[in-house]
Write a protein that holds these residues in place. Structure first.
Motif, PDB file in Angstrom:
ATOM      1  N   LEU A  53      35.343  13.101  27.557  1.00  0.00           N
ATOM      2  CA  LEU A  53      34.188  13.822  27.116  1.00  0.00           C
ATOM      3  C   LEU A  53      34.040  15.029  28.243  1.00  0.00           C
ATOM      4  O   LEU A  53      33.443  16.283  27.650  1.00  0.00           O
ATOM      5  N   ILE A  54      34.263  14.639  29.388  1.00  0.00           N
ATOM      6  CA  ILE A  54      34.372  15.856  30.492  1.00  0.00           C
ATOM      7  C   ILE A  54      35.140  17.148  30.092  1.00  0.00           C
ATOM      8  O   ILE A  54      34.976  18.121  30.346  1.00  0.00           O
ATOM      9  N   VAL A  55      36.452  16.397  29.794  1.00  0.00           N
ATOM     10  CA  VAL A  55      37.551  17.564  29.580  1.00  0.00           C
ATOM     11  C   VAL A  55      37.128  18.492  28.348  1.00  0.00           C
ATOM     12  O   VAL A  55      37.252  19.738  28.332  1.00  0.00           O
ATOM     13  N   LEU A  56      36.730  17.647  27.293  1.00  0.00           N
ATOM     14  CA  LEU A  56      36.344  18.254  26.074  1.00  0.00           C
ATOM     15  C   LEU A  56      35.233  19.491  26.499  1.00  0.00           C
ATOM     16  O   LEU A  56      35.203  20.542  25.804  1.00  0.00           O
ATOM     17  N   MET A  57      34.246  18.863  27.132  1.00  0.00           N
ATOM     18  CA  MET A  57      33.164  19.833  27.489  1.00  0.00           C
ATOM     19  C   MET A  57      33.636  21.124  28.363  1.00  0.00           C
ATOM     20  O   MET A  57      33.035  22.264  28.196  1.00  0.00           O
ATOM     21  N   ALA A  58      34.499  20.902  29.328  1.00  0.00           N
ATOM     22  CA  ALA A  58      35.051  21.787  30.249  1.00  0.00           C
ATOM     23  C   ALA A  58      35.810  22.920  29.258  1.00  0.00           C
ATOM     24  O   ALA A  58      35.659  24.024  29.527  1.00  0.00           O
ATOM     25  N   SER A 182      37.960  23.497  38.440  1.00  0.00           N
ATOM     26  CA  SER A 182      38.491  22.264  39.251  1.00  0.00           C
ATOM     27  C   SER A 182      39.354  21.555  38.577  1.00  0.00           C
ATOM     28  O   SER A 182      40.314  20.908  39.445  1.00  0.00           O
ATOM     29  N   LEU A 183      39.461  21.331  37.339  1.00  0.00           N
ATOM     30  CA  LEU A 183      40.315  20.264  36.719  1.00  0.00           C
ATOM     31  C   LEU A 183      41.750  20.854  36.650  1.00  0.00           C
ATOM     32  O   LEU A 183      42.733  20.286  36.934  1.00  0.00           O
ATOM     33  N   LEU A 184      41.808  22.469  36.597  1.00  0.00           N
ATOM     34  CA  LEU A 184      43.194  22.890  36.526  1.00  0.00           C
ATOM     35  C   LEU A 184      43.684  22.821  38.151  1.00  0.00           C
ATOM     36  O   LEU A 184      45.003  22.562  38.023  1.00  0.00           O
ATOM     37  N   ILE A 185      42.939  23.145  38.781  1.00  0.00           N
ATOM     38  CA  ILE A 185      43.537  22.941  40.310  1.00  0.00           C
ATOM     39  C   ILE A 185      43.858  21.716  40.341  1.00  0.00           C
ATOM     40  O   ILE A 185      45.054  21.256  41.117  1.00  0.00           O
ATOM     41  N   ALA A 311      41.971  15.755  44.942  1.00  0.00           N
ATOM     42  CA  ALA A 311      42.198  17.298  44.854  1.00  0.00           C
ATOM     43  C   ALA A 311      40.942  17.920  44.514  1.00  0.00           C
ATOM     44  O   ALA A 311      40.738  18.830  45.012  1.00  0.00           O
ATOM     45  N   ILE A 312      40.240  17.430  43.637  1.00  0.00           N
ATOM     46  CA  ILE A 312      38.868  18.146  43.305  1.00  0.00           C
ATOM     47  C   ILE A 312      37.810  18.126  44.563  1.00  0.00           C
ATOM     48  O   ILE A 312      37.207  19.023  44.445  1.00  0.00           O
TER      49      ILE A 312
END
Length: 381
Positions: A53-58, A182-185, A311-312
């Protein structure tokens, strides 16, 4: 009385050739069996759903908002969160009103402090909610609680689900765009750590001897250098940004993966299937890539899952202390840093990005724990 059993109670079993060698347990691959065991772990499934859900919202969250990332209006600064359907429930704090209490020796002084705080010429939008007379016996001061509706004061009919920051930018859009960065990094850093760590640890353990000794001494030197020192040096050399943070995270981040892979390869390289492959003329590269590394894939995935939230968090820490992303770039760390500056007056600016980061950390850790159990053959029922 005879102790001999009654032969009439026993019946000879039929010898059926069609079912005597039948296997009742279904034939499953390693990944199918792991997925079945993972589905039985409710905590891991919860973490997986939260992360999805967080990835979809991002990815899609900013699309749902009518406000862009660069939409800035100082007259709309610090608008409190307001959501359709929840605006009539005041205790949720999502009605768009700013509730504050003011204390003074008398109610008149408390009212004056409230009016001076809001500094609005049109006072019809300030409403007294709670009033408490001073108590001379207990020494309690007079208290007034006011609710100021800036939406009504400014004539704003739009809804800001997460409110706005000090520059009047929509926090809903910025939170999900910051989550995306943040997820990309984190994913890029974890991928590089996995790639370098697996190759380094596998080569070190497989060849052994002097090669292993030299390579492990290099790791010990890198581990001895504090990670924050490496980050500061990289940011002094490079401009602060996504590239500098990724490089800083990957300079020493792969050492943990390399040690885990080395330990597993040392345990596996003396087994019979490796000896058989070597006897049949398989090259060193084939033995590593086709036999040894695939047998450590479970630990590699688990370690990568733990690397991503670390990492995040580290990126957020760098941004919080001013060494991470710089304006106008945004991430969860920069949003939390901006919210911390206005924590006492407008706590919602920090609460929403902090909640998203907490959910990411919890989701990845719970899912990693579930994967650790699911990918371990010893945990099979």
């Amino acid at each position: 009385m005879s102790n001999e059993p009654n032969k009439d109670l026993f019946v000879m079993a039929e010898d059926r050739e069609d079912t005597s060698e039948k296997i009742n347990r279904p034939s499953l691959t390693f990944w199918q069996d792991s997925w079945i065991r993972l589905r039985k772990n409710k905590g891991a499934l919860f973490g997986m759903i939260v992360l999805i859900l967080i990835v979809l919202m991002a990815l899609l969250g900013p699309v749902f908002s009518s406000h862009g990332l660069d939409d800035q209006d100082l007259s709309l600064s610090r608008m409190h969160p307001k959501i359709q359907g929840l605006e009539n429930i005041s205790w949720l704090g999502l009605d768009g009103k700013n509730y504050q209490e003011f204390e003074a020796e008398t109610l008149e002084l408390a009212d004056q402090r409230a009016l001076a705080r809001f500094q609005q010429p049109d006072m019809e939008f300030i409403e007294a909610d709670v009033k408490q007379e001073p108590n001379s016996e207990t020494g309690e001061p007079a208290v007034v609680k006011y609710a100021f509706d800036k939406y009504a004061a400014q004539g704003v009919e739009e809804y800001y689900w997460f409110g706005t920051d000090t520059l009047g930018r929509d926090l809903f859009t910025r939170v999900w765009l910051g989550t995306r960065i943040s997820l990309l990094i984190a994913f890029v850093a974890a991928f590089i750590d996995m790639l370098v760590g697996v190759a380094y640890g596998g080569i070190s353990a497989y060849f052994g001897g002097r090669t292993d000794t030299i390579m492990q001494r290099i790791i010990e030197v890198l581990v001895g250098i504090p990670n924050l020192v490496v980050v500061i040096l990289m940011i002094m050399i490079l401009d602060p940004g996504i590239v500098a943070i990724i490089i800083a995270l990957t300079i020493t981040g792969w050492t943990g993966m390399a040690r885990i892979v080395r330990g597993q390869v040392l345990k596996l390289k003396g087994q019979e299937f490796v000896l058989a492959s070597r006897t049949l003329g398989a090259s060193h590269t084939r033995i590593l890539t086709k036999h040894l590394i695939p047998n450590t894939i479970g630990l590699i995935i688990i370690n990568a899952m733990f690397t991503i939230p670390n990492a995040i968090f580290f990126e957020a820490f760098l941004s919080f202390i001013g060494l991470g992303l710089q304006a106008p770039d945004t991430s969860l760390g920069t949003l939390i840093n901006d919210g911390f500056k206005a924590l006492q007056v407008n706590p919602y600016i920090m609460i929403f990005p902090a909640i998203v980061m907490s959910l990411i950390m919890i989701g990845f850790n719970i899912l990693a724990d579930g994967l650790r159990d699911a990918l371990d053959p010893k945990m099979r029922e």
